[in-house]
Scaffold this active site. Structure first.
Site, PDB file in Angstrom:
ATOM      1  N   GLU A 166      -4.312  -0.213 -24.146  1.00 22.38           N
ATOM      2  CA  GLU A 166      -4.984   1.051 -23.854  1.00 22.38           C
ATOM      3  C   GLU A 166      -6.369   0.836 -23.207  1.00 22.38           C
ATOM      4  O   GLU A 166      -7.398   1.146 -23.786  1.00 22.38           O
ATOM      5  CB  GLU A 166      -5.135   1.891 -25.120  1.00 22.38           C
ATOM      6  CG  GLU A 166      -3.824   2.301 -25.753  1.00 22.38           C
ATOM      7  CD  GLU A 166      -4.012   3.193 -26.967  1.00 22.38           C
ATOM      8  OE1 GLU A 166      -5.162   3.582 -27.260  1.00 22.38           O
ATOM      9  OE2 GLU A 166      -3.015   3.504 -27.632  1.00 22.38           O
ATOM     10  N   GLU A 272       3.268   2.446 -30.225  1.00 23.25           N
ATOM     11  CA  GLU A 272       2.744   3.300 -31.291  1.00 23.25           C
ATOM     12  C   GLU A 272       3.307   4.698 -31.095  1.00 23.25           C
ATOM     13  O   GLU A 272       3.350   5.203 -29.974  1.00 23.25           O
ATOM     14  CB  GLU A 272       1.208   3.408 -31.240  1.00 23.25           C
ATOM     15  CG  GLU A 272       0.437   2.150 -31.512  1.00 23.25           C
ATOM     16  CD  GLU A 272      -1.062   2.386 -31.341  1.00 23.25           C
ATOM     17  OE1 GLU A 272      -1.541   3.489 -31.678  1.00 23.25           O
ATOM     18  OE2 GLU A 272      -1.749   1.468 -30.858  1.00 23.25           O
TER      19      GLU A 272
END
Length: 333
Positions: A166, A272
């Site tokens: 990310e 996730e």
């Protein structure tokens, strides 16, 4: 899981936030060929050059050969304790072996990065991240540590490694650029590839939001290219801020990441995902049904793996009791 810059989610309905952050037996067929380390540990620029020559025929990003989707959970998501203790806790909680574990390192592991971990990882699939700035990577400061990291990694189980998961928030904040990130990723991938280890899968991990056309940066801007990526993984949540008002169908939540991965001609995975219980779902039966749909969708679309964000950070995503435990236990078996 990340919380900065999540105000971008205002561009989508609350339920469509999707922003950020299988097989049970150890004898399950391995998707990799017999693994050998055909190079020495290069610890200088001269040996690095020789290693690159010897590894010229080895792919930087080994191709993933499709197997049934495997499901697991994140470890260390709540902070404190050891990941070994977390794994023991989760396996007791779910009453089954966890086939895939998601872990993070906040920096560059040094010295003996795998010596303890691989004893308790066993044959589990490992989804893991390392995190040092692109500027430091490109300076060569961590080359020796990176070689040690990949040279000592487990050899007979898939390691889905990621460099700086990310990166979108840091890019938006000006800490580094898309170009620096891509160059650093490729640098790390070349070091990993120099060992000719076909169980080391470079896995790009981006926010789920980034698969949408309105994202800044776009996923294409931070994509190192399929030569350097084996699996495109994403972190789509049903309400990343823990404020979901409904359970959004996986076909809506995950379809942008599936489309983006197909454009790259590489398989996709979910590194996730999670959801808090929405208002009115007091016994968790609604979240259990949603989890069952996630399981079905991921299998139907051939996700490599799905790891649930087992955490109370930024919202109570943690699964603790039936019927939710029962559904995810079934997925992991």
């Amino acid at each position: 899981m990340r919380t900065t810059a999540l105000l971008l989610a205002a561009l989508l309905p609350v339920g469509l936030l999707g922003l950020t952050s299988g097989g049970h037996a150890a004898s399950a067929p391995s998707p990799t060929r017999a693994v050998t380390d055909r190079t020495s540990d290069p610890t200088s620029s001269r040996t690095s050059g020789r290693t690159a020559d010897r590894a010229a025929g080895c792919p930087i990003a080994p191709r993933w050969h499709r197997t049934a989707t495997r499901f697991g959970v994140s470890l260390g998501s709540n902070g404190g304790g050891s990941m070994k203790d977390d794994l023991t806790t989760e396996e007791r909680r779910f009453g089954t072996r966890v086939p895939v574990v998601r872990t993070w390192d906040d920096t560059m592991p040094t010295r003996t990065p795998w010596s303890e971990k691989k004893r308790w990882y066993g044959s589990r699939w490992v989804v893991t991240s390392i995190r040092v700035t692109p500027q430091d990577v490109l300076s060569g400061r961590y080359d020796r540590d990176l070689r040690q990291y990949f040279r000592t990694a487990p050899r007979r189980t898939p390691i889905f490694w990621n460099y700086w998961h990310e990166p979108e928030d840091e890019i938006r904040a000006g800490q580094f650029t898309e170009r620096q990130y891509v160059r650093a990723w490729r640098h790390v991938a070349r070091i990993a590839g120099s060992f000719c280890r076909d169980n080391l899968y470079p896995t790009l991990v981006l926010m789920g939001w980034t698969a949408n056309s309105a994202a800044t940066p776009t996923w294409q801007q931070v994509d190192p290219g399929r030569r350097f990526v084996s699996v495109y993984a994403w972190d789509p949540y049903n309400g990343a801020l823990g404020d979901a008002r409904e359970y959004v169908a996986p076909r809506h939540l995950f379809s942008p990441v599936v489309r983006a991965s197909k454009k790259s001609h590489r398989p996709f995975a979910i590194a996730e995902t999670g959801s808090v219980r929405v208002p009115g779902d007091t016994d968790g039966s609604g979240r259990a049904r949603w989890l069952d749909k996630v399981h079905t969708y991921a299998r139907q679309h051939h996700a490599v793996f799905v790891t649930y964000y087992q955490s109370t950070r930024n919202g109570d995503f943690e699964l603790r009791e039936n019927p939710e435990i029962r559904v995810w236990r079934k997925a992991m078996r």
